[in-house]
Design an enzyme around this catalytic site. Structure first.
Site, PDB file in Angstrom:
ATOM      1  N   ARG A   1       0.894  -0.749   0.124  1.00 34.20           N
ATOM      2  CA  ARG A   1      -0.302  -0.086  -0.232  1.00 34.20           C
ATOM      3  C   ARG A   1       0.771   0.950   0.412  1.00 34.20           C
ATOM      4  NH1 ARG A   1      -1.475   3.371   4.413  1.00 34.20           N
ATOM      5  NH2 ARG A   1      -3.688   4.200   4.206  1.00 34.20           N
ATOM      6  N   ALA A   2       1.822   0.958   1.134  1.00 36.47           N
ATOM      7  CA  ALA A   2       2.693   2.452   0.740  1.00 36.47           C
ATOM      8  C   ALA A   2       3.918   2.533  -0.303  1.00 36.47           C
ATOM      9  CB  ALA A   2       3.785   2.362   2.331  1.00 36.47           C
TER      10      ALA A   2
ATOM     11  N   ARG B   1       0.799   3.895  -3.061  1.00 41.08           N
ATOM     12  CA  ARG B   1       0.693   5.441  -2.786  1.00 41.08           C
ATOM     13  C   ARG B   1       1.602   6.466  -2.777  1.00 41.08           C
ATOM     14  NH1 ARG B   1      -3.930   4.536   1.350  1.00 41.08           N
ATOM     15  NH2 ARG B   1      -5.331   3.349  -0.239  1.00 41.08           N
TER      16      ARG B   1
ATOM     17  N   ARG C   1       7.744 -19.539  -4.406  1.00 41.14           N
ATOM     18  CA  ARG C   1       9.294 -19.764  -4.257  1.00 41.14           C
ATOM     19  C   ARG C   1       9.449 -20.181  -6.349  1.00 41.14           C
ATOM     20  NH1 ARG C   1      10.091 -19.367   1.175  1.00 41.14           N
ATOM     21  NH2 ARG C   1       9.495 -20.264   2.708  1.00 41.14           N
ATOM     22  N   SER C   2      10.570 -19.584  -6.177  1.00 41.00           N
ATOM     23  CA  SER C   2      10.374 -20.045  -8.209  1.00 41.00           C
ATOM     24  C   SER C   2      12.056 -20.919  -7.964  1.00 41.00           C
ATOM     25  CB  SER C   2      10.866 -18.377  -8.710  1.00 41.00           C
ATOM     26  OG  SER C   2      11.292 -18.649 -10.219  1.00 41.00           O
TER      27      SER C   2
ATOM     28  N   GLY D   1      16.476 -14.488   1.054  1.00 39.67           N
ATOM     29  CA  GLY D   1      16.368 -15.505  -0.649  1.00 39.67           C
ATOM     30  C   GLY D   1      16.089 -14.609  -1.517  1.00 39.67           C
ATOM     31  N   SER D   2      15.118 -13.583  -1.248  1.00 39.61           N
ATOM     32  CA  SER D   2      14.429 -12.704  -2.124  1.00 39.61           C
ATOM     33  C   SER D   2      15.098 -11.652  -2.633  1.00 39.61           C
ATOM     34  CB  SER D   2      12.966 -12.239  -1.675  1.00 39.61           C
ATOM     35  OG  SER D   2      12.174 -13.428  -1.271  1.00 39.61           O
TER      36      SER D   2
ATOM     37  N   THR E   1       9.889 -10.817   6.838  1.00 40.33           N
ATOM     38  CA  THR E   1       9.466 -12.530   6.906  1.00 40.33           C
ATOM     39  C   THR E   1       9.318 -12.394   8.698  1.00 40.33           C
ATOM     40  OG1 THR E   1      11.063 -13.968   7.180  1.00 40.33           O
ATOM     41  CG2 THR E   1      12.086 -12.402   7.029  1.00 40.33           C
TER      42      THR E   1
ATOM     43  N   HIS F   1       3.443 -27.003  37.161  1.00 37.78           N
ATOM     44  CA  HIS F   1       2.865 -26.865  35.077  1.00 37.78           C
ATOM     45  C   HIS F   1       4.879 -26.135  34.556  1.00 37.78           C
ATOM     46  CE1 HIS F   1       1.740 -22.865  36.776  1.00 37.78           C
ATOM     47  NE2 HIS F   1       1.946 -22.593  34.866  1.00 37.78           N
TER      48      HIS F   1
ATOM     49  N   ARG G   1       2.602 -32.973  26.911  1.00 36.95           N
ATOM     50  CA  ARG G   1       2.458 -33.153  25.659  1.00 36.95           C
ATOM     51  C   ARG G   1       2.811 -32.292  24.627  1.00 36.95           C
ATOM     52  NH1 ARG G   1      -3.221 -34.807  26.800  1.00 36.95           N
ATOM     53  NH2 ARG G   1      -2.875 -35.767  27.855  1.00 36.95           N
TER      54      ARG G   1
HETATM   55  P1  ATP Z   1      12.217 -16.659   4.554  1.00 34.57           P
HETATM   56  O1  ATP Z   1      12.861 -15.767   5.052  1.00 34.57           O
HETATM   57  O2  ATP Z   1      10.679 -16.103   4.551  1.00 34.57           O
HETATM   58  O3  ATP Z   1      12.172 -17.624   3.849  1.00 34.57           O
HETATM   59  P2  ATP Z   1      12.951 -15.506   1.335  1.00 34.57           P
HETATM   60  O4  ATP Z   1      12.814 -14.450   0.477  1.00 34.57           O
HETATM   61  O5  ATP Z   1      14.261 -16.364   2.334  1.00 34.57           O
HETATM   62  O6  ATP Z   1      12.000 -15.041   2.666  1.00 34.57           O
HETATM   63  P3  ATP Z   1      13.431 -18.077  -0.309  1.00 34.57           P
HETATM   64  O7  ATP Z   1      12.623 -19.444  -0.702  1.00 34.57           O
HETATM   65  O8  ATP Z   1      14.861 -18.196   0.535  1.00 34.57           O
HETATM   66  O9  ATP Z   1      12.115 -17.521   1.181  1.00 34.57           O
HETATM   67  O10 ATP Z   1      13.460 -17.703  -1.967  1.00 34.57           O
HETATM   68  C1  ATP Z   1      12.449 -16.680  -2.163  1.00 34.57           C
HETATM   69  C2  ATP Z   1      12.672 -16.824  -3.577  1.00 34.57           C
HETATM   70  O11 ATP Z   1      13.961 -15.630  -4.329  1.00 34.57           O
HETATM   71  C3  ATP Z   1      13.244 -18.050  -4.228  1.00 34.57           C
HETATM   72  O12 ATP Z   1      12.152 -18.848  -4.542  1.00 34.57           O
HETATM   73  C4  ATP Z   1      13.966 -17.981  -5.863  1.00 34.57           C
HETATM   74  O13 ATP Z   1      13.079 -17.516  -6.888  1.00 34.57           O
HETATM   75  C5  ATP Z   1      14.378 -16.879  -5.008  1.00 34.57           C
HETATM   76  N1  ATP Z   1      16.332 -16.521  -5.063  1.00 34.57           N
HETATM   77  C6  ATP Z   1      16.447 -17.415  -3.618  1.00 34.57           C
HETATM   78  N2  ATP Z   1      18.215 -17.750  -3.497  1.00 34.57           N
HETATM   79  C7  ATP Z   1      18.336 -17.116  -4.479  1.00 34.57           C
HETATM   80  C8  ATP Z   1      19.831 -17.022  -5.001  1.00 34.57           C
HETATM   81  N3  ATP Z   1      20.428 -17.488  -4.907  1.00 34.57           N
HETATM   82  N4  ATP Z   1      19.776 -16.800  -6.510  1.00 34.57           N
HETATM   83  C9  ATP Z   1      18.556 -15.722  -6.956  1.00 34.57           C
HETATM   84  N5  ATP Z   1      17.229 -16.557  -6.621  1.00 34.57           N
HETATM   85  C10 ATP Z   1      16.893 -16.893  -5.505  1.00 34.57           C
END
Ligand code: ATP
Length: 320
Positions: free
Chosen positions: A21-22, A25, A72-73, A104-105, A125, A216, A244
């Site tokens: 949203r931010a 806008r 995740r790609s 990762g992103s 995250t 407990h 448990r």
């Molecule tokens: P979370 O902390 O919630 O897991 P994240 O961004 O670390 O989030 P990842 O699954 O590690 O989650 O990364 C998300 C997406 O970013 C991956 O599915 C991929 O498409 C892309 N990605 C991750 N690592 C790489 C990389 N080394 N090079 C290029 N793209 C990447």
């Protein structure tokens, strides 16, 4: 810069919508067009975009999840996938991209920046495991959710004089466990950053506490520290206290974001968009001592974050 894109990637986190949203806008108020990219980098490669306007982001600040969906790609991790995404950006006129997600992103953003697309990362995250920032979007909501859930489990644990081993998210990071453990008065908190000795740090602590009259127990276990069911069984065998296991699971990712997460997401979304408009540089935005700042992506990814060990020690000193 006239046209920017925004996507959410990796695990979803409450507050991502407030950030979207931010971004939308701020961009429109600063004379830019915004394309919302569905399904993270996967959607970017496919050109799955939608033109956003001021009203596309109405009534989302209070909603968990992400209206742009996340994915995740694997395809995007390859150089061919990254080139495809960069070519798609060029074809759609996307000159800058805002990537809301985890480490990762940001690696994905770093790769795309190398292909000539200016990228700004926003830490979203629930794990709070991004080194460059004090807080990530979603962490505050997640720990409040865990606190509520543990409080509920505790009621029944107390009524039956039991022990509850409650597993929370955090494969490599113990922030959720540490903060929720302190907030719920857990007797024992186990985090991946600190190794533990089961006999000394779990069984002996429980026996010592039993001797003071306690009946407990709540043990908070970060998922990276072992199996909750197995630990419950071992505790019961070695202490004689009925035990448990509860695994909180995906409930921790959802829900309406807290004030803190909404405000943090709004500030970061605004800051990131202004960077694309006025500085046109790739970076990751972060919160440091209450101020929003930015770091080059390479530097942000190299930074290390340590769990506050003194806080961990404090938690156990007052939990007995
Ligand atoms: P979370 O902390 O919630 O897991 P994240 O961004 O670390 O989030 P990842 O699954 O590690 O989650 O990364 C998300 C997406 O970013 C991956 O599915 C991929 O498409 C892309 N990605 C991750 N690592 C790489 C990389 N080394 N090079 C290029 N793209 C990447």
């Amino acid at each position: 810069m006239r046209t920017i894109g925004v996507l959410t990637s990796g695990g979803d986190a409450p507050g991502m919508n407030a950030a979207i949203r931010a971004v939308v806008r701020t961009a429109i108020e600063n004379n830019m067009h915004v394309l919302g990219v569905n399904n993270g980098f996967e959607g970017l490669m496919m050109g799955d975009v939608v033109e956003m306007n001021l009203r596309s982001v109405s009534n989302i600040i209070n909603r968990g999840g992400t209206i742009l969906h996340s994915a995740r790609s694997e395809g995007f991790k390859t150089e061919a996938g990254q080139k495809k995404a960069a070519d798609m950006c060029k074809a759609l006129g996307i000159e800058g991209l805002i990537v809301i997600g985890g480490d990762g992103s940001f690696r994905g953003a770093q790769a795309l920046a190398k292909q000539g697309i200016v990228c700004v990362g926003i830490p979203g995250t629930i794990d709070n495991d991004i080194a460059c920032t004090d807080n990530t979007i979603g962490f505050d909501t997640a720990i409040n959710t865990v606190m509520e859930m543990v409080d509920k489990v505790r009621d029944t644990t107390e009524s039956h004089s039991r022990c509850s081993v409650i597993e929370v998210m955090g494969r490599g990071a113990g922030y959720i466990a540490l903060y929720s453990g302190i907030a719920t008065g857990a007797t024992i908190i186990l985090v991946p950053e600190v190794s533990y000795d089961f006999d000394k740090d779990v069984v002996d602590v429980m026996k010592r506490t039993v001797a003071t009259g306690k009946r407990h127990f709540v043990v908070i276990l970060a998922e990276g520290c072992g199996d909750a069911e197995k630990m419950a069984k071992k505790i019961e065998e070695q202490t004689g206290i009925e035990t448990r296991a509860t695994i909180l699971g995906h409930v921790q990712r959802g829900g309406s974001p807290t004030v803190r997460d909404r405000v943090l997401a709004s500030r970061m979304g605004n800051y990131a968009t202004r960077i694309l408009r006025y500085d046109n540089k790739s970076c990751v935005v972060a919160e440091k001592a209450g101020t929003i700042v930015d770091y080059p992506i390479d530097i942000a990814l190299e930074m290390k974050k340590e769990l506050d060990i003194d806080m961990y020690r404090m938690a156990h000193e007052i939990s007995i």
